[in-house]
Design a protein around this motif. Structure first.
Motif, PDB file in Angstrom:
ATOM      1  N   UNK A  60       0.880  -1.303  -0.085  1.00  0.00           N
ATOM      2  CA  UNK A  60      -0.056  -0.134  -0.023  1.00  0.00           C
ATOM      3  C   UNK A  60       0.962   1.325   0.001  1.00  0.00           C
ATOM      4  N   UNK A  61       2.009   1.208   0.754  1.00  0.00           N
ATOM      5  CA  UNK A  61       2.660   2.419   0.657  1.00  0.00           C
ATOM      6  C   UNK A  61       3.275   2.631  -0.422  1.00  0.00           C
ATOM      7  N   UNK A  62       3.927   1.768  -1.147  1.00  0.00           N
ATOM      8  CA  UNK A  62       4.512   1.606  -2.506  1.00  0.00           C
ATOM      9  C   UNK A  62       3.649   1.993  -3.772  1.00  0.00           C
ATOM     10  N   UNK A  63       2.484   1.756  -3.358  1.00  0.00           N
ATOM     11  CA  UNK A  63       1.356   2.118  -4.535  1.00  0.00           C
ATOM     12  C   UNK A  63       1.263   3.823  -4.180  1.00  0.00           C
ATOM     13  N   UNK A  64       1.150   4.123  -2.882  1.00  0.00           N
ATOM     14  CA  UNK A  64       0.941   5.627  -2.573  1.00  0.00           C
ATOM     15  C   UNK A  64       1.945   6.367  -3.145  1.00  0.00           C
ATOM     16  N   UNK A  65       3.210   5.879  -2.899  1.00  0.00           N
ATOM     17  CA  UNK A  65       4.460   6.513  -3.606  1.00  0.00           C
ATOM     18  C   UNK A  65       4.324   6.738  -5.113  1.00  0.00           C
ATOM     19  N   UNK A  66       3.655   5.788  -5.695  1.00  0.00           N
ATOM     20  CA  UNK A  66       3.635   5.706  -7.311  1.00  0.00           C
ATOM     21  C   UNK A  66       2.473   6.739  -7.553  1.00  0.00           C
ATOM     22  N   UNK A  67       1.325   6.760  -6.674  1.00  0.00           N
ATOM     23  CA  UNK A  67       0.214   7.697  -7.107  1.00  0.00           C
ATOM     24  C   UNK A  67       0.710   9.063  -6.866  1.00  0.00           C
ATOM     25  N   UNK A  83      12.881   4.630  -9.878  1.00  0.00           N
ATOM     26  CA  UNK A  83      13.327   5.663  -8.993  1.00  0.00           C
ATOM     27  C   UNK A  83      12.442   5.725  -7.725  1.00  0.00           C
ATOM     28  N   UNK A  84      11.223   5.766  -7.983  1.00  0.00           N
ATOM     29  CA  UNK A  84      10.249   6.174  -6.921  1.00  0.00           C
ATOM     30  C   UNK A  84      10.104   4.858  -6.067  1.00  0.00           C
ATOM     31  N   UNK A  85      10.202   3.486  -6.698  1.00  0.00           N
ATOM     32  CA  UNK A  85      10.217   2.620  -5.816  1.00  0.00           C
ATOM     33  C   UNK A  85      11.679   2.006  -5.186  1.00  0.00           C
ATOM     34  N   UNK A  86      12.671   2.919  -5.408  1.00  0.00           N
ATOM     35  CA  UNK A  86      14.074   2.716  -5.050  1.00  0.00           C
ATOM     36  C   UNK A  86      14.484   1.221  -5.522  1.00  0.00           C
ATOM     37  N   UNK A  87      14.434   0.901  -6.663  1.00  0.00           N
ATOM     38  CA  UNK A  87      14.628  -0.486  -7.182  1.00  0.00           C
ATOM     39  C   UNK A  87      16.277  -0.497  -7.345  1.00  0.00           C
TER      40      UNK A  87
END
Length: 63
Positions: free
Chosen positions: A23-30, A48-52
């Motif tokens: 949920x936190x990762x989805x929020x960061x993407x949104x 970059x957003x997900x710090x892959x």
């Protein structure tokens, strides 16, 4: 007689932790998508957003 110690987390708690992380990762993407000028986030921006890249380099160092 030795008794194994009780686990401090349960499988259910693990599933909840995973769900909250997702949920936190989805929020960061949104948030990133709403701030973007383009219609879609590029794969590089998503990474970059997900710090892959940071995860990959940390995995390589720990390997």
């Amino acid at each position: 007689m030795h008794v194994a110690p009780l686990s401090t987390t349960t499988v259910q708690e693990d599933h909840v932790a995973v769900a909250l992380a997702e949920i936190e990762l989805c929020g960061e993407l949104m948030i990133a998508a709403s701030a973007a000028d383009e219609d879609r986030l590029s794969p590089d921006r998503i990474d970059e957003v997900l710090m892959v890249a940071a995860e990959r380099s940390a995995g390589a160092v720990g390997a």
